[in-house]
Design a protein around this motif. Structure first.
Motif, PDB file in Angstrom:
ATOM      1  N   TRP A  78       0.827  -1.195   0.000  1.00  0.00           N
ATOM      2  CA  TRP A  78       0.000   0.000   0.000  1.00  0.00           C
ATOM      3  C   TRP A  78       0.864   1.249   0.000  1.00  0.00           C
ATOM      4  O   TRP A  78       0.574   2.219  -0.687  1.00  0.00           O
ATOM      5  CB  TRP A  78      -0.914  -0.021   1.226  1.00  0.00           C
ATOM      6  N   ARG A  79       1.961   1.225   0.747  1.00  0.00           N
ATOM      7  CA  ARG A  79       2.807   2.419   0.822  1.00  0.00           C
ATOM      8  C   ARG A  79       3.512   2.703  -0.493  1.00  0.00           C
ATOM      9  O   ARG A  79       3.833   3.842  -0.791  1.00  0.00           O
ATOM     10  CB  ARG A  79       3.809   2.304   1.953  1.00  0.00           C
ATOM     11  N   ALA A 100       3.404   9.095   3.278  1.00  0.00           N
ATOM     12  CA  ALA A 100       4.205  10.178   3.854  1.00  0.00           C
ATOM     13  C   ALA A 100       3.403  10.952   4.894  1.00  0.00           C
ATOM     14  O   ALA A 100       3.936  11.330   5.942  1.00  0.00           O
ATOM     15  CB  ALA A 100       4.692  11.112   2.752  1.00  0.00           C
ATOM     16  N   GLU A 101       2.124  11.174   4.620  1.00  0.00           N
ATOM     17  CA  GLU A 101       1.267  11.888   5.578  1.00  0.00           C
ATOM     18  C   GLU A 101       1.086  11.064   6.857  1.00  0.00           C
ATOM     19  O   GLU A 101       1.136  11.608   7.966  1.00  0.00           O
ATOM     20  CB  GLU A 101      -0.089  12.185   4.941  1.00  0.00           C
ATOM     21  N   LEU A 102       0.901   9.765   6.731  1.00  0.00           N
ATOM     22  CA  LEU A 102       0.769   8.920   7.918  1.00  0.00           C
ATOM     23  C   LEU A 102       2.069   8.864   8.720  1.00  0.00           C
ATOM     24  O   LEU A 102       2.050   8.877   9.951  1.00  0.00           O
ATOM     25  CB  LEU A 102       0.338   7.513   7.511  1.00  0.00           C
ATOM     26  N   LYS A 103       3.195   8.828   8.015  1.00  0.00           N
ATOM     27  CA  LYS A 103       4.490   8.818   8.695  1.00  0.00           C
ATOM     28  C   LYS A 103       4.686  10.127   9.468  1.00  0.00           C
ATOM     29  O   LYS A 103       5.148  10.119  10.607  1.00  0.00           O
ATOM     30  CB  LYS A 103       5.598   8.630   7.665  1.00  0.00           C
ATOM     31  N   ARG A 104       4.314  11.234   8.844  1.00  0.00           N
ATOM     32  CA  ARG A 104       4.389  12.523   9.507  1.00  0.00           C
ATOM     33  C   ARG A 104       3.471  12.554  10.723  1.00  0.00           C
ATOM     34  O   ARG A 104       3.805  13.127  11.753  1.00  0.00           O
ATOM     35  CB  ARG A 104       3.988  13.622   8.524  1.00  0.00           C
ATOM     36  N   SER A 111      -4.308  12.817   8.617  1.00  0.00           N
ATOM     37  CA  SER A 111      -4.073  11.442   8.186  1.00  0.00           C
ATOM     38  C   SER A 111      -5.364  10.774   7.730  1.00  0.00           C
ATOM     39  O   SER A 111      -5.374  10.044   6.739  1.00  0.00           O
ATOM     40  CB  SER A 111      -3.402  10.629   9.293  1.00  0.00           C
ATOM     41  N   VAL A 112      -6.453  11.030   8.443  1.00  0.00           N
ATOM     42  CA  VAL A 112      -7.739  10.469   8.019  1.00  0.00           C
ATOM     43  C   VAL A 112      -8.140  11.042   6.668  1.00  0.00           C
ATOM     44  O   VAL A 112      -8.599  10.324   5.779  1.00  0.00           O
ATOM     45  CB  VAL A 112      -8.830  10.740   9.091  1.00  0.00           C
ATOM     46  N   ARG A 113      -7.930  12.340   6.480  1.00  0.00           N
ATOM     47  CA  ARG A 113      -8.237  12.979   5.205  1.00  0.00           C
ATOM     48  C   ARG A 113      -7.378  12.400   4.080  1.00  0.00           C
ATOM     49  O   ARG A 113      -7.865  12.176   2.970  1.00  0.00           O
ATOM     50  CB  ARG A 113      -8.006  14.481   5.320  1.00  0.00           C
ATOM     51  N   ALA A 114      -6.110  12.109   4.362  1.00  0.00           N
ATOM     52  CA  ALA A 114      -5.232  11.527   3.343  1.00  0.00           C
ATOM     53  C   ALA A 114      -5.687  10.127   2.947  1.00  0.00           C
ATOM     54  O   ALA A 114      -5.653   9.760   1.774  1.00  0.00           O
ATOM     55  CB  ALA A 114      -3.792  11.480   3.851  1.00  0.00           C
ATOM     56  N   VAL A 115      -6.134   9.340   3.915  1.00  0.00           N
ATOM     57  CA  VAL A 115      -6.607   7.990   3.606  1.00  0.00           C
ATOM     58  C   VAL A 115      -7.874   8.055   2.770  1.00  0.00           C
ATOM     59  O   VAL A 115      -8.016   7.329   1.772  1.00  0.00           O
ATOM     60  CB  VAL A 115      -6.844   7.188   4.914  1.00  0.00           C
ATOM     61  N   PHE A 116      -8.810   8.943   3.133  1.00  0.00           N
ATOM     62  CA  PHE A 116     -10.032   9.085   2.325  1.00  0.00           C
ATOM     63  C   PHE A 116      -9.709   9.566   0.916  1.00  0.00           C
ATOM     64  O   PHE A 116     -10.282   9.096  -0.058  1.00  0.00           O
ATOM     65  CB  PHE A 116     -11.023  10.046   2.981  1.00  0.00           C
ATOM     66  N   ARG A 117      -8.792  10.496   0.813  1.00  0.00           N
ATOM     67  CA  ARG A 117      -8.406  11.017  -0.493  1.00  0.00           C
ATOM     68  C   ARG A 117      -7.780   9.909  -1.346  1.00  0.00           C
ATOM     69  O   ARG A 117      -8.044   9.813  -2.538  1.00  0.00           O
ATOM     70  CB  ARG A 117      -7.415  12.166  -0.306  1.00  0.00           C
TER      71      ARG A 117
END
Length: 124
Positions: free
Chosen positions: A13-14, A22-26, A90-96
């Motif tokens: 997935w990564r 990258a957003e989740l890592k941040r 991070s939630v927004r990045a996953v939805f996006r």
């Protein structure tokens, strides 16, 4: 044909979503920093409570306790704000990523249909 079918290797997935990864890592880094701020806040609260047992003049004790309490509230508020903001991002990045994945599959079907037509035109 998907990457998985071509290489007989499962795509992580990564690797498929580098921006979201990258957003989740941040986010995890911010969680670490926020945790440090929360612990600092708790230690300042303990310091404020401990100052009451010292035999200082009234104004000095009050000033020290107010300073420690204010610093504790500030550290806690900053830590909590950063934590909530990072989790929201991070939630927004996953939805996006999920939305783009669904759009990419729908667009991928149209691209695969148009590729065989474009290939002979490019060859001539």
């Amino acid at each position: 044909m998907s990457e998985h079918e071509r290489t007989d290797r499962r795509v992580l997935w990564r690797e498929a979503n580098p921006k979201a990864y990258a957003e989740l890592k941040r986010t995890w880094e911010v969680i670490g920093h926020s945790s440090v701020l929360m612990v600092l806040s708790l230690s300042l609260i303990g310091t404020s409570l401990t100052l009451g047992y010292l035999r200082w003049p009234g104004w000095l004790e009050t000033s020290a306790r107010l300073g420690a309490s204010g610093a504790a509230v500030g550290c806690g508020a900053i830590g909590l704000w950063r934590l909530v903001r990072a989790l929201f991002r991070s939630v927004r990045a996953v939805f996006r990523t999920r939305r783009r994945g669904a759009e990419g599959k729908a667009q991928g079907e149209t691209v695969e249909e148009s590729v065989p037509e474009a290939a002979p035109a490019a060859a001539s």
